[in-house]
Scaffold this motif. Sequence first.
Motif, PDB file in Angstrom:
ATOM      1  N   UNK A 201      -6.525   8.841  16.189  1.00  0.00           N
ATOM      2  CA  UNK A 201      -6.595  10.153  15.587  1.00  0.00           C
ATOM      3  C   UNK A 201      -7.232  10.023  14.332  1.00  0.00           C
ATOM      4  N   UNK A 202      -7.582   8.866  13.532  1.00  0.00           N
ATOM      5  CA  UNK A 202      -7.965   8.441  12.458  1.00  0.00           C
ATOM      6  C   UNK A 202      -7.973   7.235  11.824  1.00  0.00           C
ATOM      7  N   UNK A 203      -7.632   7.146  10.720  1.00  0.00           N
ATOM      8  CA  UNK A 203      -7.741   5.689   9.864  1.00  0.00           C
ATOM      9  C   UNK A 203      -6.530   5.717   8.889  1.00  0.00           C
ATOM     10  N   UNK A 204      -6.047   4.460   8.844  1.00  0.00           N
ATOM     11  CA  UNK A 204      -5.059   4.081   7.968  1.00  0.00           C
ATOM     12  C   UNK A 204      -5.418   3.354   6.774  1.00  0.00           C
ATOM     13  N   UNK A 205      -5.364   3.977   5.559  1.00  0.00           N
ATOM     14  CA  UNK A 205      -5.833   3.345   4.269  1.00  0.00           C
ATOM     15  C   UNK A 205      -4.361   2.752   3.642  1.00  0.00           C
ATOM     16  N   UNK A 206      -4.782   1.559   3.187  1.00  0.00           N
ATOM     17  CA  UNK A 206      -3.527   0.672   2.793  1.00  0.00           C
ATOM     18  C   UNK A 206      -3.783  -0.006   1.531  1.00  0.00           C
ATOM     19  N   UNK A 207      -3.448   0.443   0.296  1.00  0.00           N
ATOM     20  CA  UNK A 207      -3.941  -0.273  -1.026  1.00  0.00           C
ATOM     21  C   UNK A 207      -2.602  -1.081  -1.573  1.00  0.00           C
ATOM     22  N   UNK A 208      -2.824  -2.468  -1.609  1.00  0.00           N
ATOM     23  CA  UNK A 208      -1.729  -3.251  -2.066  1.00  0.00           C
ATOM     24  C   UNK A 208      -2.303  -3.785  -3.407  1.00  0.00           C
ATOM     25  N   UNK A 209      -1.424  -3.661  -4.520  1.00  0.00           N
ATOM     26  CA  UNK A 209      -1.727  -4.387  -6.039  1.00  0.00           C
ATOM     27  C   UNK A 209      -0.710  -5.314  -6.352  1.00  0.00           C
ATOM     28  N   UNK A 210      -1.186  -6.273  -6.499  1.00  0.00           N
ATOM     29  CA  UNK A 210      -0.368  -7.297  -7.296  1.00  0.00           C
ATOM     30  C   UNK A 210      -0.801  -7.545  -8.833  1.00  0.00           C
ATOM     31  N   UNK A 211       0.236  -7.329  -9.548  1.00  0.00           N
ATOM     32  CA  UNK A 211       0.097  -7.339 -10.949  1.00  0.00           C
ATOM     33  C   UNK A 211       0.965  -8.502 -11.508  1.00  0.00           C
ATOM     34  N   UNK A 212       0.579  -9.688 -11.929  1.00  0.00           N
ATOM     35  CA  UNK A 212       1.367 -10.553 -12.371  1.00  0.00           C
ATOM     36  C   UNK A 212       1.537 -10.415 -13.931  1.00  0.00           C
ATOM     37  N   UNK A 213       0.903  -9.650 -14.761  1.00  0.00           N
ATOM     38  CA  UNK A 213       0.993  -9.473 -16.179  1.00  0.00           C
ATOM     39  C   UNK A 213       2.321  -8.514 -16.091  1.00  0.00           C
ATOM     40  N   UNK A 218       2.899  -3.544  -5.624  1.00  0.00           N
ATOM     41  CA  UNK A 218       3.062  -2.202  -5.267  1.00  0.00           C
ATOM     42  C   UNK A 218       2.030  -1.967  -4.169  1.00  0.00           C
ATOM     43  N   UNK A 219       2.310  -1.366  -2.963  1.00  0.00           N
ATOM     44  CA  UNK A 219       1.815  -0.935  -1.967  1.00  0.00           C
ATOM     45  C   UNK A 219       2.055   0.487  -1.574  1.00  0.00           C
ATOM     46  N   UNK A 220       0.806   1.324  -1.202  1.00  0.00           N
ATOM     47  CA  UNK A 220       0.605   2.769  -1.118  1.00  0.00           C
ATOM     48  C   UNK A 220      -0.166   2.926  -0.106  1.00  0.00           C
ATOM     49  N   UNK A 221       0.344   3.624   1.101  1.00  0.00           N
ATOM     50  CA  UNK A 221      -0.509   3.838   2.434  1.00  0.00           C
ATOM     51  C   UNK A 221      -0.477   5.226   2.584  1.00  0.00           C
ATOM     52  N   UNK A 222      -1.462   5.676   3.301  1.00  0.00           N
ATOM     53  CA  UNK A 222      -1.830   7.114   3.729  1.00  0.00           C
ATOM     54  C   UNK A 222      -2.607   7.241   4.894  1.00  0.00           C
ATOM     55  N   UNK A 223      -2.353   7.949   5.719  1.00  0.00           N
ATOM     56  CA  UNK A 223      -3.054   8.138   7.088  1.00  0.00           C
ATOM     57  C   UNK A 223      -4.154   9.121   6.830  1.00  0.00           C
ATOM     58  N   UNK A 224      -5.483   9.177   7.341  1.00  0.00           N
ATOM     59  CA  UNK A 224      -6.260   9.952   7.128  1.00  0.00           C
ATOM     60  C   UNK A 224      -7.177  10.305   8.721  1.00  0.00           C
ATOM     61  N   UNK A 225      -7.081  11.620   8.878  1.00  0.00           N
ATOM     62  CA  UNK A 225      -7.227  12.130  10.179  1.00  0.00           C
ATOM     63  C   UNK A 225      -8.744  12.128  10.335  1.00  0.00           C
ATOM     64  N   UNK A 226      -9.254  12.269  11.575  1.00  0.00           N
ATOM     65  CA  UNK A 226     -10.633  12.307  11.724  1.00  0.00           C
ATOM     66  C   UNK A 226     -11.502  13.363  11.243  1.00  0.00           C
ATOM     67  N   UNK A 227     -11.134  14.582  11.189  1.00  0.00           N
ATOM     68  CA  UNK A 227     -11.738  15.591  10.352  1.00  0.00           C
ATOM     69  C   UNK A 227     -11.783  15.092   8.807  1.00  0.00           C
TER      70      UNK A 227
END
Length: 274
Positions: A201-213, A218-227
């Motif tokens: 029914x859509x796509x899954x957007x997953x952003x992973x950020x590794x900050x050693x400083x 951190x990991x944030x994900x959100x589903x995006x529907x086809x429309x």
Amino acid sequence: MYSPSSSHAIHCHCASPSPLRSSSASFKSSSTLCAPRTLAIGFVSNYQRQHLSIRCRRSEFLDQHRLTGRSPSPPPEEPASFNPQPPGALNSRVFVGYSIYKGKAALTVDPRAPEFAPLESGAYKVSKEGFILLQFAPAVGTRQYDWSRKQVFSLSIPEIGHLMSLGAKDCCEFFHDPFKGRNEEGKIRKILKVEPLPDGTGYFFNLNVQNRLLNMDDSIYIPISKPEFAILNSAFNFIVPYLLGWHSFANAIRPENSFRMNMARSSVDFEWGK
């Protein structure tokens, strides 16, 4: 009889001189038709003697009409600089974006304009292409998001094209290192994964950020529907030429410049000229 306390009107006729006869006023005028006329008026009274002059400007109007063949146009009501500007003519900044809100996170999509550099010839060239800024914010409650903890990811022109070409079962992954080529290279790693949802029914957007400083992962994900993805594709398809700066080239095309441009290109070998 003229009385200093009574009101009066004086009429000037330039077509034919007609002396006014009065016991209290005398007039002198020239005998030519188009010469400027000056009437001297002297009032004699027991109290005071006044000298007034009236200059008829009709002769100047006739002279200008005779020389130019047309009547002089009246002055404009207001200067051209005060004319109202059409919408969009002013150099103002406009902020736009598209936001998607879900239970776990929110995503905003904003375009960023390209940058231009002046050349010695007076022209401009694109020094840095525009991009699409993705901002992910985690949810902290029902329809509430913590934008102070947001993570950002900038999509380049090739990455935008990759997203637009995704099929229903395709996936992609983008890796960014903000400090690539610097001493801090590798200390911040960003990975954006886009893959289809299991139910199609859509796509899954997953952003992973590794900050050693900051010692942060951190990991944030959100589903995006086809429309919603279709809206993103439509917006990307519209904005890409602007991110490339092609709109500035199109706006600079003028018919009067075509001859000069053709002369400049006459010494260049084109594929169809061989």
